[in-house]
Motif scaffolding. Structure first.
Motif, PDB file in Angstrom:
ATOM      1  N   ASP A 186       0.770  -1.200   0.140  1.00 46.84           N
ATOM      2  CA  ASP A 186      -0.121  -0.087   0.171  1.00 46.84           C
ATOM      3  C   ASP A 186       0.910   1.238  -0.011  1.00 46.84           C
ATOM      4  O   ASP A 186       2.152   1.182   0.138  1.00 46.84           O
ATOM      5  CB  ASP A 186      -0.811   0.080   1.225  1.00 46.84           C
ATOM      6  CG  ASP A 186      -0.386   0.081   2.440  1.00 46.84           C
ATOM      7  OD1 ASP A 186       0.697   0.427   2.877  1.00 46.84           O
ATOM      8  OD2 ASP A 186      -1.137  -0.062   3.502  1.00 46.84           O
ATOM      9  N   ALA A 187       0.256   2.533   0.032  1.00 46.33           N
ATOM     10  CA  ALA A 187       0.901   3.707  -0.145  1.00 46.33           C
ATOM     11  C   ALA A 187       1.752   3.964   1.016  1.00 46.33           C
ATOM     12  O   ALA A 187       2.951   4.818   0.961  1.00 46.33           O
ATOM     13  CB  ALA A 187      -0.085   4.901  -0.483  1.00 46.33           C
ATOM     14  N   GLU A 188       1.654   3.378   2.148  1.00 42.94           N
ATOM     15  CA  GLU A 188       2.379   3.560   3.265  1.00 42.94           C
ATOM     16  C   GLU A 188       3.662   2.500   3.211  1.00 42.94           C
ATOM     17  O   GLU A 188       4.180   2.833   4.265  1.00 42.94           O
ATOM     18  CB  GLU A 188       1.498   3.273   4.811  1.00 42.94           C
ATOM     19  CG  GLU A 188       0.397   4.503   5.058  1.00 42.94           C
ATOM     20  CD  GLU A 188      -0.740   4.450   4.090  1.00 42.94           C
ATOM     21  OE1 GLU A 188      -1.109   3.347   3.831  1.00 42.94           O
ATOM     22  OE2 GLU A 188      -1.163   5.304   3.688  1.00 42.94           O
ATOM     23  N   GLY A 189       3.542   1.614   2.580  1.00 40.19           N
ATOM     24  CA  GLY A 189       4.887   0.620   2.339  1.00 40.19           C
ATOM     25  C   GLY A 189       4.229  -0.604   3.160  1.00 40.19           C
ATOM     26  O   GLY A 189       5.216  -1.563   3.483  1.00 40.19           O
ATOM     27  N   SER A 190       3.085  -0.663   3.581  1.00 38.01           N
ATOM     28  CA  SER A 190       2.768  -2.118   4.330  1.00 38.01           C
ATOM     29  C   SER A 190       2.344  -3.126   3.292  1.00 38.01           C
ATOM     30  O   SER A 190       2.009  -2.847   2.214  1.00 38.01           O
ATOM     31  CB  SER A 190       1.597  -1.682   5.180  1.00 38.01           C
ATOM     32  OG  SER A 190       1.712  -0.848   6.221  1.00 38.01           O
ATOM     33  N   VAL A 191       2.866  -4.343   3.674  1.00 39.76           N
ATOM     34  CA  VAL A 191       2.672  -5.597   2.639  1.00 39.76           C
ATOM     35  C   VAL A 191       1.227  -6.098   2.980  1.00 39.76           C
ATOM     36  O   VAL A 191       0.786  -6.407   3.808  1.00 39.76           O
ATOM     37  CB  VAL A 191       3.818  -6.427   2.907  1.00 39.76           C
ATOM     38  CG1 VAL A 191       3.338  -7.671   1.723  1.00 39.76           C
ATOM     39  CG2 VAL A 191       5.192  -5.860   2.435  1.00 39.76           C
ATOM     40  N   VAL A 192       0.670  -6.228   2.089  1.00 38.94           N
ATOM     41  CA  VAL A 192      -0.696  -6.898   1.893  1.00 38.94           C
ATOM     42  C   VAL A 192      -0.818  -8.415   1.547  1.00 38.94           C
ATOM     43  O   VAL A 192      -0.402  -8.398   0.264  1.00 38.94           O
ATOM     44  CB  VAL A 192      -1.909  -6.201   1.257  1.00 38.94           C
ATOM     45  CG1 VAL A 192      -3.371  -6.729   1.536  1.00 38.94           C
ATOM     46  CG2 VAL A 192      -2.053  -4.900   1.972  1.00 38.94           C
ATOM     47  N   VAL A 193      -1.298  -9.353   2.058  1.00 38.50           N
ATOM     48  CA  VAL A 193      -0.932 -10.837   1.662  1.00 38.50           C
ATOM     49  C   VAL A 193      -2.507 -11.677   1.549  1.00 38.50           C
ATOM     50  O   VAL A 193      -3.152 -11.479   2.812  1.00 38.50           O
ATOM     51  CB  VAL A 193      -0.056 -11.435   2.415  1.00 38.50           C
ATOM     52  CG1 VAL A 193       0.179 -12.752   1.988  1.00 38.50           C
ATOM     53  CG2 VAL A 193       1.119 -10.869   2.405  1.00 38.50           C
ATOM     54  N   ALA A 239      -7.032 -15.189  -3.819  1.00 38.52           N
ATOM     55  CA  ALA A 239      -5.850 -15.534  -4.654  1.00 38.52           C
ATOM     56  C   ALA A 239      -5.205 -14.275  -5.051  1.00 38.52           C
ATOM     57  O   ALA A 239      -3.996 -14.269  -5.490  1.00 38.52           O
ATOM     58  CB  ALA A 239      -6.098 -16.395  -5.824  1.00 38.52           C
ATOM     59  N   GLY A 240      -5.732 -12.966  -5.087  1.00 39.15           N
ATOM     60  CA  GLY A 240      -5.216 -11.910  -5.419  1.00 39.15           C
ATOM     61  C   GLY A 240      -5.691 -10.746  -4.718  1.00 39.15           C
ATOM     62  O   GLY A 240      -6.638 -10.786  -4.254  1.00 39.15           O
ATOM     63  N   VAL A 241      -4.528  -9.810  -4.574  1.00 39.98           N
ATOM     64  CA  VAL A 241      -4.993  -8.469  -3.855  1.00 39.98           C
ATOM     65  C   VAL A 241      -4.481  -7.081  -4.463  1.00 39.98           C
ATOM     66  O   VAL A 241      -3.336  -7.469  -5.206  1.00 39.98           O
ATOM     67  CB  VAL A 241      -4.537  -8.407  -2.450  1.00 39.98           C
ATOM     68  CG1 VAL A 241      -5.349  -9.467  -1.602  1.00 39.98           C
ATOM     69  CG2 VAL A 241      -3.055  -8.703  -2.174  1.00 39.98           C
ATOM     70  N   ALA A 242      -5.336  -6.225  -4.443  1.00 32.82           N
ATOM     71  CA  ALA A 242      -4.479  -4.850  -4.889  1.00 32.82           C
ATOM     72  C   ALA A 242      -5.083  -3.617  -3.811  1.00 32.82           C
ATOM     73  O   ALA A 242      -6.454  -3.855  -3.522  1.00 32.82           O
ATOM     74  CB  ALA A 242      -5.137  -4.654  -6.419  1.00 32.82           C
ATOM     75  N   CYS A 243      -4.361  -2.803  -3.684  1.00 29.35           N
ATOM     76  CA  CYS A 243      -4.831  -1.540  -2.795  1.00 29.35           C
ATOM     77  C   CYS A 243      -4.837  -0.333  -4.014  1.00 29.35           C
ATOM     78  O   CYS A 243      -4.233  -0.096  -4.797  1.00 29.35           O
ATOM     79  CB  CYS A 243      -3.387  -1.386  -1.791  1.00 29.35           C
ATOM     80  SG  CYS A 243      -3.031  -2.529  -0.768  1.00 29.35           S
ATOM     81  N   SER A 244      -5.846   0.428  -3.508  1.00 28.23           N
ATOM     82  CA  SER A 244      -5.978   1.622  -4.305  1.00 28.23           C
ATOM     83  C   SER A 244      -5.522   2.828  -3.423  1.00 28.23           C
ATOM     84  O   SER A 244      -5.541   2.691  -2.208  1.00 28.23           O
ATOM     85  CB  SER A 244      -7.602   1.792  -4.509  1.00 28.23           C
ATOM     86  OG  SER A 244      -8.403   2.409  -3.540  1.00 28.23           O
ATOM     87  N   PRO A 245      -5.265   3.984  -4.154  1.00 27.18           N
ATOM     88  CA  PRO A 245      -4.679   4.931  -3.219  1.00 27.18           C
ATOM     89  C   PRO A 245      -5.877   5.820  -2.596  1.00 27.18           C
ATOM     90  O   PRO A 245      -5.660   6.517  -1.826  1.00 27.18           O
ATOM     91  CB  PRO A 245      -4.220   6.069  -4.522  1.00 27.18           C
ATOM     92  CG  PRO A 245      -5.050   5.546  -5.526  1.00 27.18           C
ATOM     93  CD  PRO A 245      -5.215   4.232  -5.420  1.00 27.18           C
ATOM     94  N   PHE A 246      -7.162   5.316  -2.440  1.00 22.16           N
ATOM     95  CA  PHE A 246      -8.514   5.995  -1.924  1.00 22.16           C
ATOM     96  C   PHE A 246      -8.756   4.901  -0.840  1.00 22.16           C
ATOM     97  O   PHE A 246      -9.910   5.079  -0.447  1.00 22.16           O
ATOM     98  CB  PHE A 246      -9.554   5.957  -3.133  1.00 22.16           C
ATOM     99  CG  PHE A 246      -8.907   6.757  -4.343  1.00 22.16           C
ATOM    100  CD1 PHE A 246      -8.932   8.177  -4.086  1.00 22.16           C
ATOM    101  CD2 PHE A 246      -9.004   6.224  -5.640  1.00 22.16           C
ATOM    102  CE1 PHE A 246      -8.357   8.933  -5.284  1.00 22.16           C
ATOM    103  CE2 PHE A 246      -8.502   6.921  -6.648  1.00 22.16           C
ATOM    104  CZ  PHE A 246      -8.396   8.281  -6.493  1.00 22.16           C
TER     105      PHE A 246
END
Length: 120
Positions: free
Chosen positions: A55-62, A91-98
């Motif tokens: 994410d934008a803060e540098g945290s890893v999402v799994v 099976a997949g993840v994505a973070c948005s800037p919002f």
């Protein structure tokens, strides 16, 4: 058995994150040097880590297919479970800037959208 890479995601610092078959997620610098293993750094037991993003803060999402959950691993502090119910096979993840978290749930053949907190 040698664990092979499954998913990779770029990190804001020019590095990247890789999920491996059979249980670990590793963070690398832009020079390809290993920074850490999330299971070692956080003492976290993955079932079957699949999709990863940063994410934008540098945290890893799994996304963990076997545990049917999605966890956030901040640069410092303890892991945070973001989603622990309603997933069959994430099976997949994505973070948005919002502040949205997108989870590809192959068990239900859909993408689920969650609103995350901007402040942790």
């Amino acid at each position: 058995m040698v664990a092979g890479p499954r998913y990779v995601s770029p990190a804001p610092n020019g590095g990247f994150v890789v999920s491996e078959e059979c249980g670990d997620v590793k963070v690398f610098m832009s020079s390809h040097k290993l920074v850490c293993s999330l299971s070692s750094k956080y003492g976290h037991q993955f079932g079957n880590p699949a999709g990863v993003c940063v994410d934008a803060e540098g945290s890893v999402v799994v996304a963990d297919e076997q545990h049917r959950s999605v966890h956030l691993f901040p640069e410092s502090g303890a892991p945070i479970c973001l989603v622990s119910a309603g997933l069959r096979r994430p099976a997949g993840v994505a973070c948005s800037p919002f502040g949205h978290l997108f989870v590809a749930d192959t068990g239900e053949n859909c993408v689920k959208v969650f609103k995350t907190l901007k402040e942790r």
